[in-house]
Design a protein around this motif. Structure first.
Motif, short mmCIF file in Angstrom:
data_model
loop_
_atom_site.label_atom_id
_atom_site.label_comp_id
_atom_site.label_asym_id
_atom_site.label_seq_id
_atom_site.Cartn_x
_atom_site.Cartn_y
_atom_site.Cartn_z
N THR A 43 1.00 -1.54 0.06
CA THR A 43 -0.54 0.42 0.03
C THR A 43 1.05 2.01 -0.34
O THR A 43 2.15 1.48 0.83
CB THR A 43 -0.64 -0.25 1.30
OG1 THR A 43 -0.30 0.11 2.24
CG2 THR A 43 -1.86 -1.17 1.52
N ASP A 44 0.48 2.80 -0.63
CA ASP A 44 1.22 3.63 -0.21
C ASP A 44 1.71 3.96 0.70
O ASP A 44 2.92 4.47 1.20
CB ASP A 44 0.51 4.72 -0.49
CG ASP A 44 -0.36 4.39 -2.33
OD1 ASP A 44 0.78 3.98 -2.94
OD2 ASP A 44 -0.99 4.83 -2.46
N GLU A 45 0.59 3.66 1.97
CA GLU A 45 1.58 3.93 3.29
C GLU A 45 2.23 2.59 4.05
O GLU A 45 3.71 3.39 4.55
CB GLU A 45 -0.11 3.68 4.85
CG GLU A 45 0.23 4.10 6.25
CD GLU A 45 -0.49 3.75 6.65
OE1 GLU A 45 -0.53 2.96 7.58
OE2 GLU A 45 -1.68 3.37 6.79
N GLN A 46 2.33 1.54 3.31
CA GLN A 46 3.42 0.27 3.22
C GLN A 46 4.96 0.69 3.20
O GLN A 46 5.68 0.61 3.96
CB GLN A 46 3.02 -0.14 3.12
CG GLN A 46 2.36 -1.21 4.12
CD GLN A 46 1.29 -2.36 3.55
OE1 GLN A 46 1.33 -2.83 2.46
NE2 GLN A 46 1.29 -4.00 4.77
N ARG A 47 4.84 1.64 1.32
CA ARG A 47 6.16 1.81 0.85
C ARG A 47 6.55 3.05 1.40
O ARG A 47 7.43 3.18 1.33
CB ARG A 47 5.07 2.50 -0.56
CG ARG A 47 6.63 2.50 -1.14
CD ARG A 47 6.44 2.40 -3.05
NE ARG A 47 6.53 2.86 -3.66
CZ ARG A 47 7.56 2.67 -4.65
NH1 ARG A 47 6.77 2.05 -5.56
NH2 ARG A 47 7.74 3.63 -5.27
N ALA A 48 5.32 4.13 2.07
CA ALA A 48 5.93 5.17 2.27
C ALA A 48 6.43 4.95 4.39
O ALA A 48 8.38 5.65 4.01
CB ALA A 48 5.27 6.13 3.19
N GLN A 49 6.29 4.06 4.17
CA GLN A 49 7.40 4.13 5.91
C GLN A 49 8.62 2.87 5.98
O GLN A 49 9.22 3.37 6.51
CB GLN A 49 6.00 2.12 6.76
CG GLN A 49 4.74 3.07 7.06
CD GLN A 49 3.66 1.85 8.38
OE1 GLN A 49 4.14 0.73 7.87
NE2 GLN A 49 3.35 2.80 9.20
N ALA A 50 8.28 2.33 5.20
CA ALA A 50 9.70 1.06 4.35
C ALA A 50 10.28 2.65 4.26
O ALA A 50 11.66 2.37 3.94
CB ALA A 50 9.03 0.54 3.17
N ARG A 51 10.33 3.53 3.10
CA ARG A 51 10.97 4.79 2.75
C ARG A 51 11.44 5.10 4.05
O ARG A 51 12.81 5.80 3.92
CB ARG A 51 10.42 5.40 1.62
CG ARG A 51 10.19 4.83 0.11
CD ARG A 51 9.85 6.10 -0.53
NE ARG A 51 10.31 7.39 -0.46
CZ ARG A 51 10.81 7.49 -2.28
NH1 ARG A 51 10.22 6.77 -2.95
NH2 ARG A 51 11.48 8.21 -2.29
N GLU A 52 10.67 5.45 4.81
CA GLU A 52 11.01 6.12 6.29
C GLU A 52 12.61 6.08 7.09
O GLU A 52 13.04 5.54 7.13
CB GLU A 52 9.94 7.10 6.88
CG GLU A 52 10.33 7.84 8.04
CD GLU A 52 9.10 8.10 8.86
OE1 GLU A 52 9.41 8.38 10.10
OE2 GLU A 52 8.02 8.72 8.45
N ALA A 53 12.00 4.45 6.68
CA ALA A 53 13.15 3.44 7.62
C ALA A 53 14.70 3.14 6.71
O ALA A 53 14.86 2.96 7.61
CB ALA A 53 12.20 2.05 7.68
#
Length: 145
Positions: A43-53
């Motif tokens: 999901t867009d949210e999961q992708r954003a969390q992965a990028r942030e991590a």
């Protein structure tokens, strides 16, 4: 030969009919909404969390993108060399150096030097130019880093 062509054509037509026959407006009306997903299946949210991590900032907005490219071109047009997407991707990666090497300017410059290659600079940039690229990325792509 005609038999093979006719058979292939018939198979293609049946395939199209089978695919279009499977969907109906009733199915769409009762389908449950699903989160927006990307090609990776996240999901867009999961992708954003992965990028942030990973220490990666989000893709810059249009105005920041344009300002970043303009600033790089002002340093040396060969840095972008007509490949804006690539330059922005490298800028995003460069921002991760702030997260990976906090307070280690020498290492941040080193990874930036290696990251920004071009046809006329296949080995990367000199330290002075790399520092300027790093500053431009910081200003336009990851100002909060």
């Amino acid at each position: 030969m005609r038999t093979r062509t006719a058979t292939a054509t018939a198979a293609a037509v049946l395939g199209v009919l089978a695919v279009t026959g499977c969907s109906s407006t009733d199915d769409k009306a009762t389908a449950k909404p699903t989160p927006s997903t990307t090609q990776s299946g996240l999901t867009d949210e999961q992708r954003a969390q992965a990028r942030e991590a990973a220490g990666l900032p989000p893709t810059p907005q249009a105005a920041d993108w344009k300002a970043y490219i303009k600033a790089l071109d002002a340093l040396d047009p060969d840095i972008v060399h007509g490949k804006e997407d690539k330059a922005v991707s490298r800028g995003i990666d460069t921002c991760s150096a702030y997260k990976r090497y906090p307070g280690d300017s020498a290492q941040q410059v080193k990874v930036t030097r290696m990251r920004f290659t071009s046809p006329t600079h296949p080995e990367g940039r000199d330290a002075t130019t790399a520092q300027k690229i790093l500053d431009v990325a910081h200003k336009h792509i990851c100002p909060t880093y």
